[in-house]
Write an enzyme that holds these catalytic residues in place. Structure first.
Site, short mmCIF file in Angstrom:
data_model
loop_
_atom_site.label_atom_id
_atom_site.label_comp_id
_atom_site.label_asym_id
_atom_site.label_seq_id
_atom_site.Cartn_x
_atom_site.Cartn_y
_atom_site.Cartn_z
N GLY A 172 21.57 -32.15 -0.59
CA GLY A 172 21.82 -31.18 0.47
C GLY A 172 23.03 -30.32 0.23
O GLY A 172 23.39 -30.04 -0.91
N ASN B 210 22.26 -33.17 -5.04
CA ASN B 210 23.12 -34.07 -4.26
C ASN B 210 22.61 -34.21 -2.82
O ASN B 210 23.36 -34.47 -1.90
CB ASN B 210 24.59 -33.62 -4.31
CG ASN B 210 24.74 -32.16 -3.93
OD1 ASN B 210 23.81 -31.56 -3.40
ND2 ASN B 210 25.89 -31.59 -4.20
N GLU C 280 10.70 -9.73 -2.02
CA GLU C 280 11.59 -8.58 -2.14
C GLU C 280 13.05 -9.02 -2.14
O GLU C 280 13.90 -8.37 -2.74
CB GLU C 280 11.34 -7.59 -1.01
CG GLU C 280 10.02 -6.84 -1.11
CD GLU C 280 8.85 -7.61 -0.52
OE1 GLU C 280 9.02 -8.81 -0.15
OE2 GLU C 280 7.76 -7.03 -0.40
N GLY D 230 28.22 -14.06 -1.06
CA GLY D 230 27.94 -15.49 -1.00
C GLY D 230 26.63 -15.89 -0.35
O GLY D 230 26.58 -16.83 0.44
N GLU E 185 29.14 -27.67 2.40
CA GLU E 185 29.21 -27.54 3.86
C GLU E 185 29.76 -28.81 4.51
O GLU E 185 30.41 -28.76 5.55
CB GLU E 185 27.82 -27.23 4.44
CG GLU E 185 27.18 -25.95 3.95
CD GLU E 185 27.84 -24.68 4.46
OE1 GLU E 185 29.09 -24.63 4.50
OE2 GLU E 185 27.12 -23.73 4.79
N HIS F 103 0.96 0.63 10.25
CA HIS F 103 1.40 -0.75 10.06
C HIS F 103 2.77 -0.79 9.36
O HIS F 103 3.21 0.22 8.81
CB HIS F 103 0.37 -1.56 9.28
CG HIS F 103 0.18 -1.10 7.86
ND1 HIS F 103 -0.51 0.04 7.53
CD2 HIS F 103 0.60 -1.63 6.69
CE1 HIS F 103 -0.51 0.18 6.21
NE2 HIS F 103 0.17 -0.82 5.67
N HIS F 104 3.40 -1.92 9.37
CA HIS F 104 4.77 -2.11 8.86
C HIS F 104 5.77 -1.21 9.59
O HIS F 104 6.75 -0.75 9.00
CB HIS F 104 4.88 -1.84 7.36
CG HIS F 104 4.02 -2.68 6.47
ND1 HIS F 104 3.53 -3.91 6.85
CD2 HIS F 104 3.57 -2.47 5.19
CE1 HIS F 104 2.81 -4.42 5.85
NE2 HIS F 104 2.81 -3.56 4.84
N ASP G 116 21.04 -27.82 -5.25
CA ASP G 116 19.67 -27.99 -4.74
C ASP G 116 19.41 -27.11 -3.51
O ASP G 116 18.35 -26.50 -3.38
CB ASP G 116 19.37 -29.47 -4.44
CG ASP G 116 20.46 -30.19 -3.66
OD1 ASP G 116 21.48 -29.57 -3.32
OD2 ASP G 116 20.28 -31.41 -3.38
N ASP H 12 0.82 -1.22 0.00
CA ASP H 12 0.00 0.00 0.00
C ASP H 12 0.85 1.27 0.00
O ASP H 12 0.42 2.30 -0.51
CB ASP H 12 -0.99 0.01 1.18
CG ASP H 12 -0.30 -0.04 2.52
OD1 ASP H 12 0.62 -0.87 2.69
OD2 ASP H 12 -0.65 0.76 3.41
C1 LIG Z 1 21.80 -17.03 2.92
C2 LIG Z 1 22.81 -18.08 3.22
N1 LIG Z 1 22.55 -19.02 4.13
C3 LIG Z 1 23.43 -19.99 4.40
C4 LIG Z 1 24.62 -20.04 3.74
C5 LIG Z 1 25.61 -21.16 4.04
N2 LIG Z 1 25.76 -22.02 2.88
C6 LIG Z 1 26.72 -21.84 1.96
S1 LIG Z 1 26.78 -22.98 0.77
C7 LIG Z 1 25.47 -23.78 1.43
C8 LIG Z 1 24.99 -25.04 0.82
C9 LIG Z 1 24.83 -25.00 -0.65
O1 LIG Z 1 24.26 -26.20 -1.00
P1 LIG Z 1 23.93 -26.51 -2.49
O2 LIG Z 1 23.42 -25.31 -3.15
O3 LIG Z 1 23.07 -27.71 -2.54
O4 LIG Z 1 25.38 -26.79 -3.10
P2 LIG Z 1 26.23 -28.16 -3.11
O5 LIG Z 1 25.44 -29.21 -2.42
O6 LIG Z 1 26.46 -28.47 -4.55
O7 LIG Z 1 27.51 -27.86 -2.41
C10 LIG Z 1 25.00 -23.14 2.58
C11 LIG Z 1 23.87 -23.59 3.39
C12 LIG Z 1 24.88 -19.03 2.80
N3 LIG Z 1 26.01 -18.96 2.12
N4 LIG Z 1 23.94 -18.09 2.53
MG LIG Z 2 23.47 -29.64 -2.87
#
Ligand SMILES: Cc1ncc(C[n+]2csc(CCOP(=O)(O)OP(=O)(O)O)c2C)c(N)n1
Ligand SMILES: [Mg+2]
Length: 579
Positions: free
Chosen positions: A468, A466, A56, A412, A472, A119-120, A439, A33
């Site tokens: 997850g 893969n 956003e 990143g 990491e 609001h907001h 993913d 709004d």
């Molecule tokens: C906003 C944010 N949250 C958390 C992270 C920490 N982080 C960096 S890489 C990653 C995992 C990426 O996983 P994926 O995209 O599946 O890549 P792959 O499995 O191929 O390494 C996370 C959670 C980040 N960089 N940015």
């Molecule tokens: Mg992955």
């Protein structure tokens, strides 16, 4: 202003006019709004095209991606809830030196004046929280009023463009339709020219050092792209026959087929010849160098003592610091002044992507085979997007000519690439755009795929499934469930997000599958979900993550425990990557 020299315009129309004059043709964001009145002006005047996004946050990434290709980008959000959702992306634009204009439709001045709760807000009588928050992540910020709008709009747009940094502007919702006097002339996107003496002295000092050097070299960071001096740097390198290296934030800023291009410099994680060219140079010209752990091989980078540090508007040469100069003018002058060399031979580099893949087409797909296939897929003029994760392996590929790399190496934030893809597609729909995303990263901003489909864009999306957060696992939690994520039917999403989609979707499990898919024609969106093992990552990724863990957690950290960290059997050189 004397009458006759100015036009009368509403504040909203003037803002839209200025954006357009600055080369912004699209505005990303979410209605609310407090900004609908500006959206109506946009609709009525047709000044810009509206690209509504699902959030956003995604709009901020899209504006960043748009600015990377267009030179300037903008988003429109609503007060508080929208502004704070976007702030991660705007901070990222700051970190990556991208000029993004964040406009927040905000609380009407009539409420602020009388202290009326709205609001907001925090409902605490203060209306400055979000302005203050943005002060930390922008080069300039302002709340527009009828008195300051004519000057503040110009100041903010010019600041973003000159500094290559984001700015934040609050447009109180009750002033967009109020008329002010404005200059009739268009906004000139210019920077004040250099001080003539400083420029001459700076050019002479740089040229003298480079000419006297036996092994000059050039090291390029992202600012070379932001300040538009890549062509000048290549000209200079050509005249001196000097090697040019980039840090990975500046991937592809220098054409990788340029004969003097050496590769990516990343301290001891560099290819040996790149490291040698930079570290043993007797005069290094570094452009906008902003070292962090992942661009310095964990601080193993060691620039020569005789390094000239040039930035957008200042240069350090020896003990001197030159102000009131512009990088472009300095480089143009140095190209003219530096001694031409003919004796040094250029050195071509090969792609550094990992070990050779298996040739058995029915074998399960591996990262090694995947990236090798990708090397063959890239072609001249592509725009490549990379998200955090094993997708960073892209940095080790050799790009064909005229490619653009869009990544967020310093900031990143996972999910950035999907929003940035929408933005860049909007800015340059005629180019082929290829997204490399994991993913986990995709799950953060996946819904923006719907906007990309809705607008009939045709990117190629390579998603690594893969299970997850593999990158990491290289830090910590090789087998831990906190690095697992839900297994979506990713390849079904184009259909979910657009019922009548003509996108071609694939699930790839073998090398043979991938090869078939890569020959698919790209007259529509291609979405490729590649299933790979959760412990499969090339050495550059695991090595960098392992070292990152040592830095992050220190000698007493849990990474030393048995089998808690995904490791690579053999250490090897590669590009640094953070997660
Ligand atoms: C906003 C944010 N949250 C958390 C992270 C920490 N982080 C960096 S890489 C990653 C995992 C990426 O996983 P994926 O995209 O599946 O890549 P792959 O499995 O191929 O390494 C996370 C959670 C980040 N960089 N940015
Ligand atoms: Mg992955």
């Amino acid at each position: 202003m004397a009458s006759g020299e100015c036009d009368r315009m509403t504040i909203g129309d003037f803002l839209l006019r200025r954006l357009k004059e600055a080369g912004v043709r699209h505005l990303f964001g979410v209605p609310g709004d407090y900004n609908l009145e500006l959206l109506q002006q946009l609709q009525d005047t047709g000044a810009l095209k509206w690209v509504g996004t699902c959030s956003e946050l995604n709009a901020s990434y899209a504006a960043d991606g748009y600015a990377r290709l267009n030179g300037l980008g903008a988003l429109l959000v609503t007060n508080g809830v929208g502004a704070l959702s976007a702030i991660n992306g705007v901070a990222g634009a700051y970190s990556e030196h991208v000029p993004v204009i964040c406009i927040a439709g905000s609380i009407p001045l009539r409420s602020i004046d009388r202290g009326l709760g709205m609001h907001h807000t925090m409902a605490d009588g203060s209306f400055d929280h979000f302005l203050n928050a943005y002060a930390h992540v922008t080069a300039a910020h302002a709340r527009l009023t009828p008195r300051n709008a004519a000057t503040e709009i110009d100041r903010l747009i010019l600041t973003a463009w000159r500094e290559k940094l984001p700015v934040y502007m609050e447009l109180p919702s009750d002033i967009a339709y109020l008329e002010i006097e404005v200059a009739p002339s268009p906004l000139a996107l210019t920077v004040p020219p250099s001080d003539p003496e400083r420029l001459r002295s700076c050019i002479a000092a740089i040229a003298e050092r480079l000419s006297a050097a036996a092994s000059p070299a050039i090291l390029v960071d992202a600012d070379a792209d932001r300040f538009g001096v890549a062509a000048e740097l290549m000209q200079l390198a050509d005249k001196m026959r000097a090697p040019v290296a980039v840090i990975n934030a500046a991937k592809a800023v220098i054409d990788e087929t340029f004969p003097h291009y050496g590769g990516v410099y990343n301290g001891k994680a560099s290819e040996p010849h790149v490291r040698e060219a930079i570290e043993t140079s007797d005069c290094l010209l570094a452009i906008g160098y902003r070292p962090i752990e992942v661009t310095t091989g964990d601080f193993s980078a060691s620039l020569p003592a005789n390094t000239i540090h040039a930035r957008g508007y200042s240069v350090d040469v020896g003990d001197d610091n030159y102000q009131a100069i512009t990088l472009k003018e300095v480089l143009e002058g140095v190209i003219g002044a530096v001694a031409r060399r003919t004796t040094r031979a250029p050195r071509q580099v090969e792609a550094v992507v990992g070990p050779h893949a298996q040739s058995n087409g029915s074998a399960p797909l591996t990262q090694a085979a995947y990236w090798q296939a990708m090397q063959g897929y890239l072609r001249e003029g592509d725009v490549m997007f990379v998200d955090n994760g094993t997708a960073f392996t892209l940095l080790g590929l050799k790009f064909p000519p005229k490619c653009t790399f869009v990544g967020s190496i310093n900031w990143g934030s996972i999910g950035y690439s999907v929003g940035a893809l929408l933005g860049a597609l909007t800015a340059a729909p005629e180019r082929r755009h290829i997204l490399f995303v994991g993913d986990g990263s995709f799950q953060v901003t996946a819904q923006e795929l719907s906007t990309i489909l809705h607008l009939n864009h045709k990117p190629v999306i390579f998603l690594i499934n893969n299970g997850g957060y593999t990158i990491e696992r290289g830090y910590l939690g090789k087998e831990e469930t906190y690095n697992d994520i839900a297994n979506w039917a990713y390849a079904d999403l184009p259909k979910v997000f657009r019922r009548d989609t003509s996108a071609r979707s694939f699930v790839v499990r073998t090398v043979g599958d991938l090869q078939t898919v890569l020959s698919t024609s790209n007259d529509t969106m291609i979405f490729v979900e590649s299933v790979m093992d959760s412990h499969d990552a090339l050495a550059p990724v695991t090595n960098s993550s392992n070292k990152g863990a040592d830095l992050d957690y220190g000698p007493r950290g849990p990474q030393h425990r048995e089998n808690l960290q995904l490791r690579h059997a053999v250490a090897s050189a590669g590009q640094g990557v953070a997660s």
